[in-house]
Write a protein that holds these residues in place. Structure first.
Motif, PDB file in Angstrom:
ATOM      1  N   LEU A 259      -6.537 -10.578  10.787  1.00  0.00           N
ATOM      2  CA  LEU A 259      -7.144  -9.907  10.135  1.00  0.00           C
ATOM      3  C   LEU A 259      -8.367  -9.644   9.336  1.00  0.00           C
ATOM      4  O   LEU A 259      -9.101  -8.217   9.387  1.00  0.00           O
ATOM      5  N   ASP A 260      -8.359 -11.021   9.261  1.00  0.00           N
ATOM      6  CA  ASP A 260      -9.592 -11.405   7.731  1.00  0.00           C
ATOM      7  C   ASP A 260     -10.810  -9.923   8.755  1.00  0.00           C
ATOM      8  O   ASP A 260     -11.545 -10.428   9.854  1.00  0.00           O
ATOM      9  N   GLY A 261     -11.578  -9.840   7.636  1.00  0.00           N
ATOM     10  CA  GLY A 261     -12.822  -8.715   8.443  1.00  0.00           C
ATOM     11  C   GLY A 261     -12.776  -6.959   9.401  1.00  0.00           C
ATOM     12  O   GLY A 261     -13.703  -6.635   9.266  1.00  0.00           O
ATOM     13  N   SER A 262     -10.733  -7.362   9.446  1.00  0.00           N
ATOM     14  CA  SER A 262     -11.099  -6.264   9.901  1.00  0.00           C
ATOM     15  C   SER A 262     -10.548  -4.904   9.442  1.00  0.00           C
ATOM     16  O   SER A 262     -11.067  -4.601   8.365  1.00  0.00           O
ATOM     17  N   VAL A 263     -10.928  -3.863   9.944  1.00  0.00           N
ATOM     18  CA  VAL A 263     -10.640  -2.148  10.084  1.00  0.00           C
ATOM     19  C   VAL A 263      -9.391  -1.377  10.341  1.00  0.00           C
ATOM     20  O   VAL A 263      -9.433  -1.583  11.286  1.00  0.00           O
ATOM     21  N   VAL A 264      -8.293  -1.378   9.575  1.00  0.00           N
ATOM     22  CA  VAL A 264      -6.729  -0.421  10.137  1.00  0.00           C
ATOM     23  C   VAL A 264      -7.260   1.304  10.164  1.00  0.00           C
ATOM     24  O   VAL A 264      -7.570   0.944   9.148  1.00  0.00           O
ATOM     25  N   SER A 265      -7.074   1.619  11.301  1.00  0.00           N
ATOM     26  CA  SER A 265      -6.552   2.753  10.530  1.00  0.00           C
ATOM     27  C   SER A 265      -4.658   3.506  10.669  1.00  0.00           C
ATOM     28  O   SER A 265      -4.526   2.793  12.124  1.00  0.00           O
ATOM     29  N   THR A 266      -4.552   3.843   9.394  1.00  0.00           N
ATOM     30  CA  THR A 266      -3.118   3.875  10.722  1.00  0.00           C
ATOM     31  C   THR A 266      -2.711   5.792  10.167  1.00  0.00           C
ATOM     32  O   THR A 266      -3.456   6.264  10.567  1.00  0.00           O
ATOM     33  N   ILE A 267      -0.844   5.695  10.704  1.00  0.00           N
ATOM     34  CA  ILE A 267      -1.020   7.352  11.102  1.00  0.00           C
ATOM     35  C   ILE A 267      -1.330   8.149  10.021  1.00  0.00           C
ATOM     36  O   ILE A 267      -1.885   9.516  10.182  1.00  0.00           O
TER      37      ILE A 267
ATOM     38  N   THR B  25       6.536   9.047  16.845  1.00  0.00           N
ATOM     39  CA  THR B  25       5.752   9.154  17.250  1.00  0.00           C
ATOM     40  C   THR B  25       4.339   8.982  16.546  1.00  0.00           C
ATOM     41  O   THR B  25       3.490   9.022  17.719  1.00  0.00           O
ATOM     42  N   PRO B  26       4.076   8.068  15.522  1.00  0.00           N
ATOM     43  CA  PRO B  26       3.384   7.588  15.008  1.00  0.00           C
ATOM     44  C   PRO B  26       2.377   6.647  16.137  1.00  0.00           C
ATOM     45  O   PRO B  26       1.480   6.507  16.185  1.00  0.00           O
ATOM     46  N   GLY B  27       3.783   5.817  16.593  1.00  0.00           N
ATOM     47  CA  GLY B  27       2.553   4.906  16.884  1.00  0.00           C
ATOM     48  C   GLY B  27       2.379   5.825  18.919  1.00  0.00           C
ATOM     49  O   GLY B  27       1.405   4.871  19.269  1.00  0.00           O
ATOM     50  N   PHE B  28       2.481   6.813  18.997  1.00  0.00           N
ATOM     51  CA  PHE B  28       2.404   7.490  19.911  1.00  0.00           C
ATOM     52  C   PHE B  28       0.616   8.306  20.020  1.00  0.00           C
ATOM     53  O   PHE B  28      -0.293   7.991  20.643  1.00  0.00           O
ATOM     54  N   VAL B  29       1.283   9.045  19.233  1.00  0.00           N
ATOM     55  CA  VAL B  29      -0.606   9.110  17.982  1.00  0.00           C
ATOM     56  C   VAL B  29      -1.414   8.200  17.862  1.00  0.00           C
ATOM     57  O   VAL B  29      -2.411   9.112  18.340  1.00  0.00           O
TER      58      VAL B  29
ATOM     59  N   LEU C  75       0.530  -1.114   0.047  1.00  0.00           N
ATOM     60  CA  LEU C  75      -0.327   0.208   0.182  1.00  0.00           C
ATOM     61  C   LEU C  75       0.538   0.950   0.133  1.00  0.00           C
ATOM     62  O   LEU C  75      -0.058   2.209  -0.120  1.00  0.00           O
ATOM     63  N   ASN C  76       2.272   1.357   0.753  1.00  0.00           N
ATOM     64  CA  ASN C  76       2.813   2.406   0.065  1.00  0.00           C
ATOM     65  C   ASN C  76       2.600   3.251   1.562  1.00  0.00           C
ATOM     66  O   ASN C  76       2.763   3.989   1.138  1.00  0.00           O
ATOM     67  N   LEU C  77       2.101   2.910   2.879  1.00  0.00           N
ATOM     68  CA  LEU C  77       2.247   3.143   3.966  1.00  0.00           C
ATOM     69  C   LEU C  77       2.845   3.050   4.723  1.00  0.00           C
ATOM     70  O   LEU C  77       2.946   2.407   5.580  1.00  0.00           O
ATOM     71  N   THR C  78       3.801   3.992   4.740  1.00  0.00           N
ATOM     72  CA  THR C  78       4.938   3.709   5.702  1.00  0.00           C
ATOM     73  C   THR C  78       5.044   4.497   6.759  1.00  0.00           C
ATOM     74  O   THR C  78       5.894   5.176   7.860  1.00  0.00           O
ATOM     75  N   GLY C  79       4.259   5.306   7.033  1.00  0.00           N
ATOM     76  CA  GLY C  79       4.453   5.959   8.097  1.00  0.00           C
ATOM     77  C   GLY C  79       4.726   5.236   9.122  1.00  0.00           C
ATOM     78  O   GLY C  79       4.445   5.701  10.439  1.00  0.00           O
ATOM     79  N   THR C  80       3.422   3.781   8.841  1.00  0.00           N
ATOM     80  CA  THR C  80       3.558   3.277  11.001  1.00  0.00           C
ATOM     81  C   THR C  80       5.528   1.887  10.165  1.00  0.00           C
ATOM     82  O   THR C  80       5.320   1.940   9.726  1.00  0.00           O
ATOM     83  N   LYS C  81       6.061   2.669  11.431  1.00  0.00           N
ATOM     84  CA  LYS C  81       7.674   2.107  11.629  1.00  0.00           C
ATOM     85  C   LYS C  81       7.451   0.905  12.528  1.00  0.00           C
ATOM     86  O   LYS C  81       6.764   0.072  12.553  1.00  0.00           O
TER      87      LYS C  81
END
Length: 173
Positions: free
Chosen positions: A73-81, A109-113, A31-37
């Motif tokens: 995670l099947d059926g889950s909704v995930v939100s990232t930074i 910081t992303p984890g803390f947020v 997904l090229n979502l690299t904010g999650t470290k």
């Protein structure tokens, strides 16, 4: 068979042959979502924390993405930074961390947020006695590791938000 997963409002179907792949790898590589470290890789530092819910239960929970397999995670909704700031406007937690110079390198910081946002949502839904607020903050973000030792500033930034959320006084700050 496929694994159904929603990330930041977008639905994905993933072949179940990838059930053992880690969520952080899917976020980064697919997904090229690299904010999650990715940091420790064993779920200790919590830099890779994301928010997860599994309908029909709307409750969210912090999830360590470096050690969480896609299969569970099947059926889950995930939100990232990446889902936090809206239209270029920082979320209240992001702004508080910035205003209080909470971070140095920013890697954690992303984890803390993400953990702080879920904590505030929980407080709004179920306030705690004022004398238990510090313990509740510790339970929410105390296990996150900041190698630059920004702990005090993270707590100082979160405290006024937590007090307001806990008493329903938001917007009156």
């Amino acid at each position: 068979m496929t694994i159904s997963l929603t990330v930041n409002g977008v639905a994905y179907q993933i072949d179940d042959s990838r059930a053992d792949d880690k969520l952080v790898d899917f976020l980064h590589e697919d997904l090229n979502l690299t904010g999650t470290k990715f940091c420790c890789g064993i779920g200790v530092c919590r830099a890779c924390t994301v928010q997860v819910s599994k309908p029909p239960n709307p409750a969210t929970t912090p999830m360590i993405s470096c050690s969480t397999a896609l299969g569970i995670l099947d059926g889950s909704v995930v939100s990232t930074i990446e889902s936090v700031a809206q239209d270029g406007v920082l979320d209240e937690v992001q702004q508080a961390f910035l205003d209080n110079f909470s971070f140095q390198c920013g890697y954690c910081t992303p984890g803390f947020v993400m953990a702080s946002r879920m904590f505030l949502d929980d407080l709004r839904a179920q306030p705690v006695p004022a004398d238990q607020l510090e313990d509740a903050m510790m339970a929410a973000i105390g296990s996150h590791i900041c190698r630059c030792t920004g702990y005090v500033r993270y707590f100082e930034a979160l405290r006024p938000l937590a007090e307001a959320a806990n008493t329903g006084q938001e917007g009156q700050r």
